[in-house]
Scaffold this motif. Structure first.
Motif, mmCIF file in Angstrom:
data_model
loop_
_atom_site.group_PDB
_atom_site.id
_atom_site.type_symbol
_atom_site.label_atom_id
_atom_site.label_comp_id
_atom_site.label_asym_id
_atom_site.label_seq_id
_atom_site.Cartn_x
_atom_site.Cartn_y
_atom_site.Cartn_z
ATOM 1 N N ASP A 46 0.830 -1.200 0.000
ATOM 2 C CA ASP A 46 0.000 0.000 0.000
ATOM 3 C C ASP A 46 0.868 1.255 0.000
ATOM 4 O O ASP A 46 2.029 1.240 0.429
ATOM 5 C CB ASP A 46 -0.931 0.003 1.217
ATOM 6 C CG ASP A 46 -1.862 -1.205 1.206
ATOM 7 O OD1 ASP A 46 -2.366 -1.542 0.119
ATOM 8 O OD2 ASP A 46 -2.055 -1.803 2.280
ATOM 9 N N VAL A 47 0.255 2.343 -0.479
ATOM 10 C CA VAL A 47 0.980 3.609 -0.622
ATOM 11 C C VAL A 47 0.690 4.486 0.594
ATOM 12 O O VAL A 47 -0.475 4.760 0.920
ATOM 13 C CB VAL A 47 0.563 4.334 -1.918
ATOM 14 C CG1 VAL A 47 1.293 5.667 -2.038
ATOM 15 C CG2 VAL A 47 0.831 3.443 -3.126
ATOM 16 N N LEU A 48 1.766 4.948 1.255
ATOM 17 C CA LEU A 48 1.622 5.857 2.402
ATOM 18 C C LEU A 48 1.244 7.237 1.901
ATOM 19 O O LEU A 48 1.859 7.775 0.983
ATOM 20 C CB LEU A 48 2.943 5.911 3.183
ATOM 21 C CG LEU A 48 2.952 6.781 4.432
ATOM 22 C CD1 LEU A 48 1.962 6.247 5.464
ATOM 23 C CD2 LEU A 48 4.362 6.841 5.008
ATOM 24 N N ASP A 49 0.224 7.819 2.533
ATOM 25 C CA ASP A 49 -0.264 9.132 2.079
ATOM 26 C C ASP A 49 0.040 10.247 3.089
ATOM 27 O O ASP A 49 0.608 11.275 2.734
ATOM 28 C CB ASP A 49 -1.770 9.058 1.836
ATOM 29 C CG ASP A 49 -2.328 10.352 1.263
ATOM 30 O OD1 ASP A 49 -1.581 11.049 0.558
ATOM 31 O OD2 ASP A 49 -3.515 10.651 1.505
ATOM 32 N N ALA A 59 8.718 9.276 5.588
ATOM 33 C CA ALA A 59 7.576 9.022 4.704
ATOM 34 C C ALA A 59 7.992 8.939 3.247
ATOM 35 O O ALA A 59 7.375 8.229 2.452
ATOM 36 C CB ALA A 59 6.522 10.111 4.887
ATOM 37 N N GLU A 60 9.034 9.688 2.871
ATOM 38 C CA GLU A 60 9.501 9.665 1.492
ATOM 39 C C GLU A 60 10.325 8.419 1.200
ATOM 40 O O GLU A 60 10.424 7.990 0.051
ATOM 41 C CB GLU A 60 10.328 10.914 1.210
ATOM 42 C CG GLU A 60 9.572 12.217 1.390
ATOM 43 C CD GLU A 60 8.426 12.350 0.397
ATOM 44 O OE1 GLU A 60 8.546 11.784 -0.713
ATOM 45 O OE2 GLU A 60 7.402 12.985 0.735
ATOM 46 N N ASN A 61 10.953 7.891 2.241
ATOM 47 C CA ASN A 61 11.812 6.710 2.054
ATOM 48 C C ASN A 61 11.549 5.741 3.199
ATOM 49 O O ASN A 61 12.377 5.578 4.102
ATOM 50 C CB ASN A 61 13.279 7.140 2.007
ATOM 51 C CG ASN A 61 14.200 5.990 1.676
ATOM 52 O OD1 ASN A 61 13.789 5.028 1.034
ATOM 53 N ND2 ASN A 61 15.439 6.075 2.132
ATOM 54 N N PRO A 62 10.365 5.075 3.197
ATOM 55 C CA PRO A 62 9.994 4.199 4.312
ATOM 56 C C PRO A 62 10.952 3.015 4.405
ATOM 57 O O PRO A 62 11.598 2.634 3.428
ATOM 58 C CB PRO A 62 8.583 3.742 3.932
ATOM 59 C CG PRO A 62 8.473 3.955 2.475
ATOM 60 C CD PRO A 62 9.353 5.118 2.136
ATOM 61 N N ASP A 112 13.770 -2.763 5.495
ATOM 62 C CA ASP A 112 14.514 -3.857 6.142
ATOM 63 C C ASP A 112 13.684 -4.618 7.162
ATOM 64 O O ASP A 112 14.198 -5.399 7.952
ATOM 65 C CB ASP A 112 15.756 -3.288 6.812
ATOM 66 C CG ASP A 112 15.409 -2.215 7.849
ATOM 67 O OD1 ASP A 112 14.197 -1.877 7.980
ATOM 68 O OD2 ASP A 112 16.333 -1.714 8.516
ATOM 69 N N GLY A 113 12.368 -4.350 7.181
ATOM 70 C CA GLY A 113 11.507 -5.054 8.119
ATOM 71 C C GLY A 113 11.358 -4.367 9.446
ATOM 72 O O GLY A 113 10.692 -4.902 10.343
ATOM 73 N N SER A 114 11.970 -3.226 9.639
ATOM 74 C CA SER A 114 11.860 -2.502 10.908
ATOM 75 C C SER A 114 10.545 -1.735 10.948
ATOM 76 O O SER A 114 9.988 -1.401 9.907
ATOM 77 C CB SER A 114 13.036 -1.529 11.058
ATOM 78 O OG SER A 114 13.061 -0.611 9.975
ATOM 79 N N PRO A 115 10.034 -1.447 12.165
ATOM 80 C CA PRO A 115 8.753 -0.742 12.290
ATOM 81 C C PRO A 115 8.845 0.698 11.799
ATOM 82 O O PRO A 115 9.889 1.334 11.888
ATOM 83 C CB PRO A 115 8.437 -0.830 13.777
ATOM 84 C CG PRO A 115 9.746 -1.036 14.445
ATOM 85 C CD PRO A 115 10.584 -1.823 13.499
ATOM 86 N N PHE A 116 7.719 1.210 11.272
ATOM 87 C CA PHE A 116 7.669 2.592 10.809
ATOM 88 C C PHE A 116 7.404 3.540 11.979
ATOM 89 O O PHE A 116 7.970 4.631 12.058
ATOM 90 C CB PHE A 116 6.559 2.737 9.762
ATOM 91 C CG PHE A 116 6.466 4.120 9.181
ATOM 92 C CD1 PHE A 116 7.462 4.619 8.355
ATOM 93 C CD2 PHE A 116 5.383 4.938 9.471
ATOM 94 C CE1 PHE A 116 7.377 5.903 7.825
ATOM 95 C CE2 PHE A 116 5.281 6.213 8.945
ATOM 96 C CZ PHE A 116 6.292 6.700 8.115
ATOM 97 N N VAL A 117 6.554 3.115 12.910
ATOM 98 C CA VAL A 117 6.272 3.912 14.118
ATOM 99 C C VAL A 117 6.437 3.008 15.329
ATOM 100 O O VAL A 117 5.958 1.877 15.328
ATOM 101 C CB VAL A 117 4.850 4.499 14.085
ATOM 102 C CG1 VAL A 117 4.531 5.213 15.400
ATOM 103 C CG2 VAL A 117 4.675 5.449 12.911
ATOM 104 N N VAL A 118 7.139 3.540 16.366
ATOM 105 C CA VAL A 118 7.314 2.809 17.616
ATOM 106 C C VAL A 118 6.766 3.659 18.743
ATOM 107 O O VAL A 118 7.152 4.826 18.897
ATOM 108 C CB VAL A 118 8.791 2.469 17.886
ATOM 109 C CG1 VAL A 118 8.932 1.749 19.224
ATOM 110 C CG2 VAL A 118 9.351 1.621 16.753
ATOM 111 N N ILE A 119 5.826 3.075 19.521
ATOM 112 C CA ILE A 119 5.229 3.771 20.667
ATOM 113 C C ILE A 119 5.599 2.997 21.921
ATOM 114 O O ILE A 119 5.427 1.778 21.981
ATOM 115 C CB ILE A 119 3.707 3.875 20.541
ATOM 116 C CG1 ILE A 119 3.324 4.605 19.246
ATOM 117 C CG2 ILE A 119 3.092 4.551 21.749
ATOM 118 C CD1 ILE A 119 1.842 4.611 18.979
ATOM 119 N N THR A 120 6.098 3.716 22.946
ATOM 120 C CA THR A 120 6.482 3.083 24.207
ATOM 121 C C THR A 120 5.612 3.621 25.327
ATOM 122 O O THR A 120 5.418 4.835 25.463
ATOM 123 C CB THR A 120 7.956 3.365 24.534
ATOM 124 O OG1 THR A 120 8.770 2.907 23.463
ATOM 125 C CG2 THR A 120 8.367 2.630 25.801
ATOM 126 N N GLY A 121 5.084 2.688 26.162
ATOM 127 C CA GLY A 121 4.278 3.106 27.290
ATOM 128 C C GLY A 121 5.141 3.758 28.352
ATOM 129 O O GLY A 121 6.321 3.420 28.522
#
Length: 431
Positions: free
Chosen positions: A78-81, A377-380, A383-392
């Motif tokens: 899918d394409v990131l918008d 966003a321009e170069n996601p 290598d299989g790493s997450p795009f967003v990481v959220i830590t509690g």
């Protein structure tokens, strides 16, 4: 130091679970080997091959983390918008993180829907073809065809013979009728020589000797006959050779005979003597017309019309499928239907996936916390790493391993009991 002791306990608990898992896996392996050696066909459930489910279907192993983390990965298809967060942002459950191209996802849904329609149409076509194959009336075998043609040929010959028999019967009847008519006519009209002035007894043909001594052409025996009388060739020949004195062979005088008839308008006269040429006409002569009478004959019988009988073998069509060929055709169409059904299910699944992606085009946080990192966003990342990481910010998280065979039974919000093998303490955790 209390924190260090706590970590040490957790580590010991995880180690114990791993040892138990290894032992259980060894037992499963030994059981499998035993079954393989002592049975002809060994079957092992796939579920039992997953070491994470060695205890019970509801138990797994895991580890404890000091803080919960949500790793969000991009879909490679899918394409990131749009990206709605940046590193360091605080988010709550349900906050938008980023969004895929909705127009592209909508286009995917439309295409998937079209694919479902096409697959449905293909399935309907294959169903019709299958029904047509089932409805095929198989042609006879070669032996059956031979029997049919022989039977038809026999029937055809019997019908021809029937016409011939009927024709021959009519011919025989016509010939018999002609003979009957001829005999009746002869009996009624045949001239018979009698004494002068005396008719033949019982014969309606009256013959009258009117004059003459018969020794000269000028003075012949004269017989006046009815116009419809007939006279036999035998009588004529007898007259031609009749001597005046049969007892004196040296007497060369022969009698003269004169036959006279009238049809009311014209009188016919015949002079018969030895020097008279034989009359033509056959067995009997018509004295008046000199023409043979026409009786019933075979010519009156119409020949059989064979065109009225249709050859039953003409127009036969033995093309098409034999029973064996039909069965093969039906089997092929059944396979085609199954394939079309599989294709339709696949297209329906893709439509469901496409619709699900469209419904979830905006990816949201499923836990409160701080955004630790956001990809470019321009170069996601690729290598299989997450795009967003959220830590509690507080609390602890339990990370476990679940077989894919059990994913369908786990839902967000489910509560599970966390048990420490080392201390025996328990607590609850929510998915």
């Amino acid at each position: 130091m209390p924190n260090q002791s706590r970590k040490s306990k957790i580590k010991g608990w995880i180690t114990a679970l791993i040892i138990i898992a290894i032992l259980a896996a060894a037992l499963i392996g030994a059981a499998a080997y035993y079954k393989y050696v002592y049975s002809k066909a060994y079957v092992q459930d796939v579920e039992n091959l997953n070491y994470t489910w060695v205890l019970t279907p509801e138990t797994t192993q895991g580890r404890v983390s000091e803080s919960a983390t949500q790793n969000v990965y991009l879909s490679s298809s899918d394409v990131l918008d749009k990206v709605f967060v940046a590193q360091g942002d605080r988010v709550e459950i349900g906050d938008a993180l980023f969004q895929y191209d909705v127009e592209a996802l909508q286009s995917n849904v439309e295409q998937a829907s079209l694919d479902v329609d096409v697959a449905t149409m293909k399935l309907n076509i294959e169903m019709i073809r299958l029904q047509n194959a089932v409805d095929i009336k198989p042609r006879p075998t070669d032996k059956e065809i031979e029997d049919i043609m022989d039977r038809n040929e026999k029937q055809y010959e019997e019908e021809i013979q029937k016409l011939d028999d009927e024709y021959n019967a009519k011919l025989e009847a016509a010939e018999a009728e002609a003979l009957r008519q001829k005999k009746a006519y002869i009996a009624a009209h045949e001239f018979a020589e009698t004494a002068p002035g005396t008719p033949k007894a019982g014969n309606p043909v009256c013959t009258t000797l009117t004059s003459g001594g018969g020794l000269t052409e000028a003075d012949p025996f004269v017989y006046t006959l009815p116009k419809d009388a007939i006279i036999s060739a035998e009588t004529i020949e007898k007259w031609r050779g009749k001597q005046a004195d049969p007892n004196d062979p040296t007497n060369k005088q022969y009698y003269y005979y004169k036959l006279t008839t009238t049809d009311g308008t014209e009188t016919y006269e015949w002079i018969i003597n030895k020097n008279t040429a034989p009359m033509s006409g056959g067995e009997y002569y018509d004295v008046m017309t000199k023409e043979s009478h026409i009786f019933a004959s075979a010519a009156d019988v119409t020949p059989p019309d064979y065109s009225s009988i249709k050859d039953p073998n003409s127009g036969l069509d033995f093309h098409g499928y034999t029973q064996e060929e039909k069965d093969k055709k039906v089997a092929e169409e059944q396979v085609a239907v199954l394939k079309a059904q599989t294709d339709l299910k696949s297209m329906q699944h893709k439509l469901k996936e496409a619709q699900n992606k469209l419904d979830n085009a905006t990816v949201r946080a499923n836990m409160p916390g701080i955004v630790q990192s956001v990809g470019d966003a321009e170069n996601p990342p690729k290598d299989g790493s997450p795009f967003v990481v959220i830590t509690g910010e507080s609390g602890m998280a339990v990370i476990g391993y679940v077989s894919e065979l059990k994913l369908g039974s786990i839902k967000v919000g489910d509560e599970y009991t966390v048990y420490s093998w080392e201390t025996g303490n328990t607590t609850t955790a929510k998915v």
